[in-house]
Design a protein around this motif. Structure first.
Motif, PDB file in Angstrom:
ATOM      1  N   GLU A 122       0.833  -1.206   0.000  1.00  0.00           N
ATOM      2  CA  GLU A 122       0.000   0.000   0.000  1.00  0.00           C
ATOM      3  C   GLU A 122       0.867   1.256   0.000  1.00  0.00           C
ATOM      4  O   GLU A 122       0.614   2.205  -0.755  1.00  0.00           O
ATOM      5  CB  GLU A 122      -0.908  -0.002   1.238  1.00  0.00           C
ATOM      6  CG  GLU A 122      -1.792   1.227   1.344  1.00  0.00           C
ATOM      7  CD  GLU A 122      -2.602   1.238   2.630  1.00  0.00           C
ATOM      8  OE1 GLU A 122      -3.447   2.132   2.784  1.00  0.00           O
ATOM      9  OE2 GLU A 122      -2.375   0.352   3.491  1.00  0.00           O
ATOM     10  N   LEU A 123       1.897   1.287   0.850  1.00  0.00           N
ATOM     11  CA  LEU A 123       2.779   2.452   0.908  1.00  0.00           C
ATOM     12  C   LEU A 123       3.557   2.598  -0.388  1.00  0.00           C
ATOM     13  O   LEU A 123       3.681   3.703  -0.938  1.00  0.00           O
ATOM     14  CB  LEU A 123       3.734   2.329   2.092  1.00  0.00           C
ATOM     15  CG  LEU A 123       4.798   3.435   2.234  1.00  0.00           C
ATOM     16  CD1 LEU A 123       4.156   4.815   2.275  1.00  0.00           C
ATOM     17  CD2 LEU A 123       5.639   3.195   3.485  1.00  0.00           C
ATOM     18  N   ARG A 124       4.079   1.511  -0.908  1.00  0.00           N
ATOM     19  CA  ARG A 124       4.854   1.576  -2.147  1.00  0.00           C
ATOM     20  C   ARG A 124       4.008   2.141  -3.285  1.00  0.00           C
ATOM     21  O   ARG A 124       4.480   2.966  -4.080  1.00  0.00           O
ATOM     22  CB  ARG A 124       5.376   0.183  -2.517  1.00  0.00           C
ATOM     23  CG  ARG A 124       6.353   0.183  -3.689  1.00  0.00           C
ATOM     24  CD  ARG A 124       6.688  -1.250  -4.098  1.00  0.00           C
ATOM     25  NE  ARG A 124       7.477  -1.935  -3.095  1.00  0.00           N
ATOM     26  CZ  ARG A 124       8.803  -1.969  -3.091  1.00  0.00           C
ATOM     27  NH1 ARG A 124       9.488  -1.338  -4.022  1.00  0.00           N
ATOM     28  NH2 ARG A 124       9.447  -2.647  -2.157  1.00  0.00           N
ATOM     29  N   ALA A 125       2.750   1.715  -3.365  1.00  0.00           N
ATOM     30  CA  ALA A 125       1.866   2.177  -4.436  1.00  0.00           C
ATOM     31  C   ALA A 125       1.516   3.651  -4.303  1.00  0.00           C
ATOM     32  O   ALA A 125       1.147   4.295  -5.290  1.00  0.00           O
ATOM     33  CB  ALA A 125       0.583   1.341  -4.456  1.00  0.00           C
ATOM     34  N   ASP A 126       1.655   4.194  -3.095  1.00  0.00           N
ATOM     35  CA  ASP A 126       1.287   5.586  -2.835  1.00  0.00           C
ATOM     36  C   ASP A 126       2.468   6.540  -3.004  1.00  0.00           C
ATOM     37  O   ASP A 126       2.292   7.751  -2.954  1.00  0.00           O
ATOM     38  CB  ASP A 126       0.720   5.698  -1.420  1.00  0.00           C
ATOM     39  CG  ASP A 126      -0.074   6.974  -1.197  1.00  0.00           C
ATOM     40  OD1 ASP A 126      -0.786   7.401  -2.129  1.00  0.00           O
ATOM     41  OD2 ASP A 126       0.033   7.557  -0.094  1.00  0.00           O
ATOM     42  N   LEU A 127       3.668   6.002  -3.210  1.00  0.00           N
ATOM     43  CA  LEU A 127       4.846   6.853  -3.372  1.00  0.00           C
ATOM     44  C   LEU A 127       4.929   7.405  -4.789  1.00  0.00           C
ATOM     45  O   LEU A 127       4.512   6.759  -5.752  1.00  0.00           O
ATOM     46  CB  LEU A 127       6.122   6.069  -3.074  1.00  0.00           C
ATOM     47  CG  LEU A 127       6.391   5.684  -1.624  1.00  0.00           C
ATOM     48  CD1 LEU A 127       7.628   4.797  -1.540  1.00  0.00           C
ATOM     49  CD2 LEU A 127       6.577   6.922  -0.741  1.00  0.00           C
ATOM     50  N   LEU A 128       5.503   8.618  -4.913  1.00  0.00           N
ATOM     51  CA  LEU A 128       5.796   9.153  -6.237  1.00  0.00           C
ATOM     52  C   LEU A 128       6.695   8.171  -6.988  1.00  0.00           C
ATOM     53  O   LEU A 128       7.671   7.666  -6.421  1.00  0.00           O
ATOM     54  CB  LEU A 128       6.520  10.495  -6.122  1.00  0.00           C
ATOM     55  CG  LEU A 128       5.701  11.765  -5.902  1.00  0.00           C
ATOM     56  CD1 LEU A 128       6.639  12.947  -5.750  1.00  0.00           C
ATOM     57  CD2 LEU A 128       4.746  12.003  -7.056  1.00  0.00           C
ATOM     58  N   PRO A 129       6.410   7.885  -8.244  1.00  0.00           N
ATOM     59  CA  PRO A 129       7.265   6.975  -9.014  1.00  0.00           C
ATOM     60  C   PRO A 129       8.727   7.415  -9.041  1.00  0.00           C
ATOM     61  O   PRO A 129       9.632   6.578  -9.051  1.00  0.00           O
ATOM     62  CB  PRO A 129       6.640   7.014 -10.411  1.00  0.00           C
ATOM     63  CG  PRO A 129       5.209   7.367 -10.174  1.00  0.00           C
ATOM     64  CD  PRO A 129       5.217   8.306  -9.004  1.00  0.00           C
ATOM     65  N   SER A 130       8.964   8.715  -9.029  1.00  0.00           N
ATOM     66  CA  SER A 130      10.347   9.196  -9.047  1.00  0.00           C
ATOM     67  C   SER A 130      11.085   8.805  -7.781  1.00  0.00           C
ATOM     68  O   SER A 130      12.305   8.566  -7.801  1.00  0.00           O
ATOM     69  CB  SER A 130      10.388  10.720  -9.232  1.00  0.00           C
ATOM     70  OG  SER A 130       9.682  11.375  -8.195  1.00  0.00           O
ATOM     71  N   LEU A 131      10.384   8.708  -6.655  1.00  0.00           N
ATOM     72  CA  LEU A 131      11.030   8.304  -5.407  1.00  0.00           C
ATOM     73  C   LEU A 131      11.323   6.808  -5.402  1.00  0.00           C
ATOM     74  O   LEU A 131      12.326   6.364  -4.836  1.00  0.00           O
ATOM     75  CB  LEU A 131      10.163   8.671  -4.209  1.00  0.00           C
ATOM     76  CG  LEU A 131      10.015  10.160  -3.939  1.00  0.00           C
ATOM     77  CD1 LEU A 131       9.184  10.396  -2.677  1.00  0.00           C
ATOM     78  CD2 LEU A 131      11.374  10.840  -3.796  1.00  0.00           C
ATOM     79  N   ILE A 132      10.456   6.031  -6.020  1.00  0.00           N
ATOM     80  CA  ILE A 132      10.730   4.594  -6.169  1.00  0.00           C
ATOM     81  C   ILE A 132      11.975   4.405  -7.034  1.00  0.00           C
ATOM     82  O   ILE A 132      12.873   3.615  -6.709  1.00  0.00           O
ATOM     83  CB  ILE A 132       9.534   3.865  -6.806  1.00  0.00           C
ATOM     84  CG1 ILE A 132       8.325   3.883  -5.844  1.00  0.00           C
ATOM     85  CG2 ILE A 132       9.907   2.437  -7.175  1.00  0.00           C
ATOM     86  CD1 ILE A 132       8.480   2.998  -4.639  1.00  0.00           C
TER      87      ILE A 132
END
Length: 432
Positions: free
Chosen positions: A120-130
């Motif tokens: 859930e947290l990973r999906a909510d992060l900005l893609p640039s931060l991933i």
């Protein structure tokens, strides 16, 4: 009766032995957090965040430690991290500038966070931060925010000079328009020089973050990103030479100055434009209100480019209680806690759920240009390689010499030699 007394005595003795253990078990886990400091309002917001976490529960106590030399352009923080790693004195929670995490991960200074972060947290992060936090397929650092680089001006001065004000990234200034704008703004009687390039930050990461986009927008780059084995032809090719010759001319023509005294050349009215990161926009807005306007990065011929990536949190490999460290990071990554930081530093909130709560970054918000650039293909990450510290050092050293009048080709050739030698010295940085 005697046996009963002995039994009671035995129970008392056991109880006496267990009491210290129970007291010891109730003592909170103590962990240290290193923060780079940065602007004082941002540092204060982080101190307050730590205090809120400590007050919210009794199992963990986080000690906030601000490391000197951690300003935006400084290298002292990175030096402190490497020294602590060698000495076995890294804190549990480590603040790191995004581009350095690949070297930290390669050197095993930090641990992957994949076992902690929820889907859930990973999906909510900005893609640039991933993208920034991932190295060799594992996720090592999680940011509360991403960064922005843009031009900032005063609407009244731009109007007085007859300079067109771009409304978004789709109509950014071209090179010719930017040159024309600089000349017209320089000619205004109330302006001392056209643009503040934040040279007061000194030679360091600011030079790479802020000025490699010029190089890239002209068609050059810091390294060959297909192989990461050489900077030859990218950092010292004709496009790169043209880019940094143009940049050098900004000082030769008096459009900017090498040694402004402080952070306030734009605020005090000496400079008509600022080439600046998001962290200055709060103080600029406080000075000028709605007269302040944020403009997208110019297109110098090969597409507009802005820097991306920022400070992020990681857990060190020397942390005895990584679960406790993650408990703090989960707290700090709540949408309201993210906004407590980004409302101070003007950075783009790192979670979509936090972004949705922010008036600053939504459509029509005064900081929306930063979002447009992050989502519109304008942002370019710094090279994803453990060799980045050597790359940035070589580049900002060359830039420092170039703005002081050194020969552009000579300086870029020297930078390429340093970068390529570092790659050879580390056998191409093979995965460990």
């Amino acid at each position: 009766m005697k046996s009963k007394s002995l039994a009671i005595l035995a129970l008392l003795l056991v109880a006496m032995l267990l009491i210290p253990l129970a007291v010891q078990a109730q003592e909170p886990i103590q962990i240290k957090l290193w923060h780079h400091g940065g602007p004082e309002n941002e540092a204060d917001a982080n101190r307050q965040q730590v205090a809120r976490f400590n007050a919210s529960q009794s199992e963990i106590v986080v000690e906030y430690v601000e490391q000197p030399g951690g300003a935006v352009a400084g290298s002292g923080y990175n030096d402190a991290v490497n020294a602590a790693a060698v000495a076995g004195e890294l804190p549990c929670i480590l603040d790191l500038d995004g581009p350095n995490l690949y070297n930290y991960a390669w050197a095993n200074h930090i641990i992957p966070l994949d076992s902690f972060i929820s889907d859930e947290l990973r999906a909510d992060l900005l893609p640039s931060l991933i993208a920034q936090g991932t190295y060799q397929g594992q996720f090592y650092a999680i940011g509360q925010y991403d960064s922005g680089l843009a031009l900032v001006g005063r609407r009244s001065l731009l109007d007085a000079a007859g300079v067109r004000i771009p409304t978004g990234i789709e109509d950014a200034w071209t090179l010719d328009e930017f040159n024309d704008a600089l000349a017209k703004l320089q000619a205004l009687e109330e302006v001392t020089y056209a643009i503040d390039l934040k040279m007061n930050y000194g030679a360091g990461e600011w030079f790479t973050y802020a000025f490699s986009p010029v190089l890239q927008s002209f068609g050059g780059d810091l390294i060959d990103r297909e192989t990461y084995m050489s900077a030859e032809g990218k950092l010292n090719g004709p496009e790169a030479v043209a880019a940094l010759t143009w940049f050098q001319d900004l000082f030769a023509q008096g459009y900017s100055v090498i040694s402004p005294p402080d952070d306030f050349e734009f605020v005090n009215g000496k400079a008509a434009l600022g080439w600046v990161g998001h962290w200055m926009t709060t103080s600029y807005y406080e000075a000028f209100g709605d007269d302040m306007v944020i403009l997208p990065m110019p297109d110098f011929g090969s597409g507009a480019v802005t820097g991306m990536g920022s400070w992020a949190w990681s857990i060190s490999s020397q942390c005895a209680n990584p679960e406790a460290a993650w408990a703090y990071l989960e707290f700090a990554l709540q949408p309201e806690e993210i906004l407590a930081i980004t409302d101070e530093n003007g950075a783009v909130p790192g979670r979509l759920s936090a972004f949705a709560l922010s008036d600053l970054f939504g459509e029509g918000g005064r900081l929306n240009v930063f979002v447009q650039q992050l989502e519109g293909g304008v942002a370019l990450e710094r090279p994803v390689t453990p060799g980045y510290p050597a790359i940035t050092s070589a580049f900002y050293t060359a830039m420092d010499n170039i703005v002081k009048g050194a020969d552009v080709q000579t300086e870029l050739d020297a930078a390429v030699d340093k970068i390529d030698q570092d790659i050879r010295d580390n056998n191409g940085y093979p995965a460990q």
